[in-house]
Design a protein around this motif. Sequence first.
Motif, short mmCIF file in Angstrom:
data_model
loop_
_atom_site.label_atom_id
_atom_site.label_comp_id
_atom_site.label_asym_id
_atom_site.label_seq_id
_atom_site.Cartn_x
_atom_site.Cartn_y
_atom_site.Cartn_z
N ALA A 72 -9.33 8.96 3.17
CA ALA A 72 -9.68 7.69 2.53
C ALA A 72 -8.55 6.68 2.68
N LEU A 73 -7.30 7.16 2.53
CA LEU A 73 -6.17 6.24 2.66
C LEU A 73 -6.01 5.77 4.09
N SER A 74 -6.26 6.67 5.05
CA SER A 74 -6.14 6.24 6.45
C SER A 74 -7.24 5.25 6.79
N PHE A 75 -8.39 5.36 6.11
CA PHE A 75 -9.43 4.35 6.31
C PHE A 75 -8.88 2.97 5.97
N ILE A 76 -8.24 2.86 4.82
CA ILE A 76 -7.72 1.55 4.40
C ILE A 76 -6.66 1.06 5.39
N PHE A 132 -8.90 10.99 -6.59
CA PHE A 132 -7.61 11.60 -6.24
C PHE A 132 -6.42 10.80 -6.75
N SER A 133 -6.67 9.58 -7.25
CA SER A 133 -5.55 8.91 -7.91
C SER A 133 -5.77 8.94 -9.41
N ARG A 134 -6.87 9.57 -9.85
CA ARG A 134 -7.19 9.68 -11.29
C ARG A 134 -7.19 8.29 -11.92
N LYS A 135 -7.84 7.36 -11.28
CA LYS A 135 -7.85 5.98 -11.76
C LYS A 135 -9.26 5.42 -11.75
N LYS A 136 -9.52 4.56 -12.70
CA LYS A 136 -10.76 3.79 -12.69
C LYS A 136 -10.67 2.81 -11.53
N LEU A 193 -4.83 2.06 -6.76
CA LEU A 193 -3.77 3.07 -6.73
C LEU A 193 -2.71 2.83 -7.80
N TYR A 194 -2.60 1.55 -8.25
CA TYR A 194 -1.56 1.18 -9.20
C TYR A 194 -1.68 2.02 -10.48
N GLY A 195 -0.58 2.61 -10.86
CA GLY A 195 -0.56 3.36 -12.11
C GLY A 195 -1.26 4.70 -12.04
N GLY A 196 -1.57 5.15 -10.83
CA GLY A 196 -2.31 6.39 -10.70
C GLY A 196 -1.41 7.60 -10.62
N SER A 197 -2.05 8.72 -10.29
CA SER A 197 -1.34 9.97 -10.11
C SER A 197 -1.92 10.58 -8.84
N ILE A 198 -1.37 10.16 -7.71
CA ILE A 198 -2.07 10.33 -6.45
C ILE A 198 -1.84 11.72 -5.88
N ARG A 199 -2.94 12.43 -5.59
CA ARG A 199 -2.85 13.76 -4.99
C ARG A 199 -3.28 13.66 -3.53
N PHE A 222 0.83 -1.20 0.00
CA PHE A 222 0.00 0.00 0.00
C PHE A 222 0.88 1.26 0.00
N PHE A 223 1.82 1.31 0.94
CA PHE A 223 2.64 2.51 1.03
C PHE A 223 3.61 2.61 -0.15
N TYR A 224 4.05 1.46 -0.65
CA TYR A 224 4.89 1.49 -1.84
C TYR A 224 4.13 2.13 -3.01
N LEU A 225 2.88 1.68 -3.22
CA LEU A 225 2.09 2.22 -4.33
C LEU A 225 1.84 3.72 -4.14
N LEU A 226 1.58 4.10 -2.88
CA LEU A 226 1.33 5.52 -2.62
C LEU A 226 2.56 6.35 -3.01
N PHE A 227 3.73 5.80 -2.69
CA PHE A 227 4.96 6.54 -3.00
C PHE A 227 5.25 6.50 -4.50
N ARG A 228 5.15 5.32 -5.07
CA ARG A 228 5.52 5.10 -6.47
C ARG A 228 4.63 5.91 -7.41
N TYR A 229 3.35 5.99 -7.09
CA TYR A 229 2.41 6.62 -8.02
C TYR A 229 1.92 7.96 -7.50
N ARG A 230 2.75 8.64 -6.70
CA ARG A 230 2.39 10.00 -6.26
C ARG A 230 2.33 10.92 -7.47
N TYR A 231 1.62 12.02 -7.33
CA TYR A 231 1.44 12.94 -8.45
C TYR A 231 2.77 13.54 -8.86
N ARG A 232 3.07 13.44 -10.15
CA ARG A 232 4.25 14.13 -10.68
C ARG A 232 3.82 14.83 -11.95
N GLU A 233 4.29 16.06 -12.09
CA GLU A 233 3.92 16.89 -13.23
C GLU A 233 4.17 16.13 -14.54
#
Lengths: 222, 191, 573
Positions: C371-375, C292-296, C357-363, A38-49
Motif C-alpha cells: 500500500a505504501l509503495s502504491f502511494i 496497519f497504521s491503526r488510524k482512522k 499515517l500521522y500519529g499512527g503506529s505503523i506495522r 511521507f517517509f518522515y511520517l513512516l519513520f516517526r510513527y513506526r510501531y513501538r511497543e
Amino acid sequence: MIERLIQPVSTFAGDIDQLFFGIHMVVGFWFFLVQGMFFYLLFRYRYREGVPTTYVTGKEKHLKKWINIPHILIILCDVGVIFFAVQTWYNVKQNLPEADATIRIVSQQWAWSFVHPGEDGELGTDDDIKTVDELHVQEGMTYHFQLESRDVLHSFSVPVFRLKQDAVPGRVITGWFEPMHTGVYDIQCAEMCGIGHGIMGARIHIESAEDHAAWIASKKGT
Amino acid sequence: MHGKPIANTRSATGIPTAKLAVYWLIGSEIVIFGGVLISYLMHRLGHPEWAYDAAHTQTWIGAINTFILLTSSLFAVQAHHFAEKKEGATAARWLYLTALGGGMFLCLKAYEWYGEISHGYTITAAPFWSFYYTAAGIHASHVIAGMIIMLFVAQTAKKNEELHRVENVGLYWHFVDLVWIFLFPLLYIAK
Amino acid sequence: MSEPASTHHAHGHGAHDDHHHEENFFLKYFWSTDHKVIGMQYLLTGMFMALFGGFFPYVFRMQLAFPGISVPFYGVVSPTEYNALVTNHGTVMIFWVAMPVLIAAFGNYLIPLMIGADDMVFPRLNRLSYQVFAVSVVVIIASFLVPQGGFGGAWTAYPPLSANPDYNLTPWGSTLWLVAVALEFIAFLIGGINFITTAMNSRAPGMRWSDVPMVVWMICIASILFMASVGPLMAGAVMLAFDQNLGTHFFDPKAGGDPILWQHLFWFFGHPEVYVVLLPATGIVAEVITTFSRKKLFGYKTILYTAIGTGVLSFFVWAHHQFIAGIDPRMANVFTVTTVLISIPIAEMMFLFIATLYGGSIRFKTPMLWALSFIALFMIGGVTGIPLGASGSDIYLHDSYYVIAHFHYTFFPIAIIGSFTALTYWFPKMFGRMMNETLGQVHFWITAIAVNGIFIPLFVLGAAGQHRRIYNYNHFAQLSTPDLQALRILATVSLVILLLAQFLFLFNFFYSMFFGEKASKNPWKGCTLEWTTESPPGHGNWPADQLPTVYRGPYEYGVEGRDEDYWPQNVPN
C-alpha cells in the motif's frame, strides 16, 4: 533537460525545452517535498511497543491546514503551468508566422513523400521537387508545411524540432517550423500505422543557403 | 433453485432493488444511444448533403411505428395498473398486447427495410444509411430484448408471482419507446 | 418466494445451497451464484491473463534490447507480431487484468462481506457477468490463433487502420479483438449494475453512507464512471465492427466518414477508464493503511469528495490524448486547463492518505508495504502527467516513451501493486490461511525496485525522442546510439527480474493456500465487517440469524478509553 539528450534545432525547440524544464522543477519540488514528508511520517510513527496512536478524524483545524495550504499553493502552481503551456502551444501550433516557403508532406503506408518548391519558391508549379523519405530545407527560413495522408493516420515527428503533428486522411493540416542549424536529422512516424510503422522513418537535411541552392539546382530537370 | 439472498430483500434506499437496477440499466443504455445520436448529429450538421438521402426515408411508416410503440407503452401502463391490484392474469394479458405492439413494430420495420434495400439504399449506400440502419438496428434489438423479457414476466405474472417485475419491464419498455421518439424526428422528419 | 434462504445458511464452510449438488465440483465452482466463488473465478482468470499479458512485454522488450535475436521461449519477433504483442499487452492488462481483479474480483468478494449482506442482490446476474467475461477471454486468446495473427493497431484501435483489413492486414484478428472488448464491456456493465445496486440497497441495518468502507465506495464510483463513459464506445464498437465487416464508412474519410470521431468516442471512455481502475486501487490502499497504521482515515468525506470530483472531471479531459491529432488547436487550451486541474483532487487524496499515517503506529507487514509503495510510486506517475497534460510540452512528448513511462507509473501501482495489496491483505479471509511473510517481503522488494529499473530508463528514452510502437530503433540514426541502447537493455533486464520475481508470489500464493498457517477470523485486527465472520466465510457469509448490525464507521482505531485499539463496526459498545 531535453537539450542534453537531443539537440534543439528549431526556433521553438528551446521554448518547449524550457517549459519541460520548468514544469519538472515545479512538480519535482512538490514530489520531493511530499515524498520527504511521507517517509518522515513512516519513520516517526513506526510501531513501538506501548506507544498508543493519536485518534484524529481529519476535521481538526490545526491538522487540516497541513493539507489545505499546500492545496492552495498547488492550485497556484497549476495556474502557472497552464499559462506557460498555453503560451508555448499558441506559438507552436496556433499562431503561424509568415512563411518564406511552403512544403507539402504526404504520408502513406509506409513512406514519406515531400514536395519542395523549386527555384521559384512557389509550390504547385512545374519546377516542384519531389523526394521520398528525404526532406531538404534551408536554415533560418520559416516553412509552412501542408500535411496529408493517403491511407491511415500517420504522425509527422521531427524530434530535434520538438515538432509533431498527426496526418489525417481527407484533411490537409498546416503547421510551421524554422530550422536553426544545419545537419541531417531523423523524421519518425509517431502514430501506429500498420506493419511497417517501425521502419517509417525519413531524414531531414537542413542546409545553408548555398548548399540548399546547389541541391535545388542539382534537381533541376529531374 | 434456491430462494433469494437476504441481500435482495433489503432496501436501504427505500427504492425496491429490482427497480433500482432497472434505473441503472436505463442509465447505461442512455449513454449508449446518446453516443450513437450525438455521433449522427455531429455528422448530419456537418454534411447538409445527407438531406438528399434522408429524403428517401418513408415518414409515414415511421409515423405509424411511432403510434404503435406509443400505444404499446400505454398497454404496459395498463399491465402495471392491474399488477398493482394483484390481478396477475389481467396484467399478463396486457403484457402480451404490449409485446404484440413490439411485434407489429418489427414487422413494419422489416417491410420498410425490405423496400429500401431493394431500392438500393443499403447500409453501405451512403453514410446517412449507415447511421439509419445502425441506430434503428440497435433500437430494434432492444425492442426484441424487451419483448422476450416481457413474455417471461407475463409467464410469472399469470401465476400472480413477482408482480413487481411488471412495472420494471414496463419502465424498460417506456425507455425503448422514448429512444424511438428521438430517432423518429432525427432519421425521418429532418429531411 | 420472499422467504429468504435462511434454512441453508446453517451449513458449514463452502457448502452449496443445494444438498444434491454438494459434492458436485462443476456446479460448486463453475455454476455457482455465490459472490465469493464468482470473485475467485474473476481473480484466477485475471491472474491467468496477467501471466499471458505479462509474457508479451518480455518478448517485445527482448526484441528492443537485442534486435533480431531469437527470443527464448518465443522465437524471432516479426514486425506484425511485435505490433500484435504491444497492442494486446495494453488491451489484456487493462481489460483482462486490472478490471477483473480490482473491480470484479474484489468487488464481488468484498462488497457483500463489507456491507454485511449474504450475497449480491442478483446472484444469477452475477454468474452471467462472469460467463460473458469468460467468453471474452476465449475470444481474445483466439484472436491470436486466427490466420494473419492478432490485431496490431494499438490498444486505441484508431481507424482507418483498424477499420480496413487492407490497411491492418489482420481481418480476423481485428474483428475478434473488437468482439472480445465489447463482450468484456457487457460483462462489466452487468457486474457494475449489480455492485451499485447491492451497495445502495443491501447495507446492513445501521450502516449509513458514511459507515461504508472506502473500498466499497470506490468500486461503486468506478462502476458508475464505467457505466457513464462506456456507452458511446459501445456504439462506436458497433460502428467499427460494421466498418470492418459490412463495408460501411463511419470512420473512412474517403466516403464521408471521420476517423477523429472514433478518437473522441474512444477517449471519452478511455480517460475515465483510468479512474475506473484507479479508484478501486485507492480504496484498497485506504483499507490497508488504516489497518496497519491503526488510524482512522484522515478526512473520510473529503476523500470521498475528491474521488467524486476526479470522476466528474475525468469526463472533461479526454481530448488531451488528441492535442496533435488534428483537432482544432484552440480546443487544446481548454483541455489543458481541465487536465491540469484534475491533478488537484488526486493530489489532495494522496495528501490525505499520507496524513492518515500521522500519529499512527505503523506495522510494516507485506500488505502495508504494498500500500505504501502504491502511494510512493503513483506519485511519480501523477507528477509526470503534468508535462503531458500541458499542451505545449505534449507536442514533443506525445506518443514518446515518456508517455509509456508515465502511464506505467500510474497503471503499475494501480493494477499490479493494487492487486498485490488486496491479495496479501484479504488472503487470510479468502483462503483461511496466512501467506508466508518472509517470501512476501522478498517478493515485494524485488518487484518494487525492479519496476523503477524498467521505467526510469524509459523516461530518459522518451525525453531523447524515442517514439512508441517501433520494433527496432536501429532504423533511426539518432536513436541507435550505444547510450540509448544501454538504457533499453537496462529496462529489459529489470523487466526480466520483475517477471521472475512473480514466480515467488505464485509459489507463495498456492503454497499458502493449502499449507499456510491457519488464519483466525480477524488476523489484522480490522474494524470492517468482513473480519467478523469465519475465514473463509461459509455460504451466506454469516449464519442467517447472525447477519451483522452496524453501529459506527469503518475505521475506529485507537479510540481513547478502550482496551483494544480497534472498535469493530458491529460491536454495540
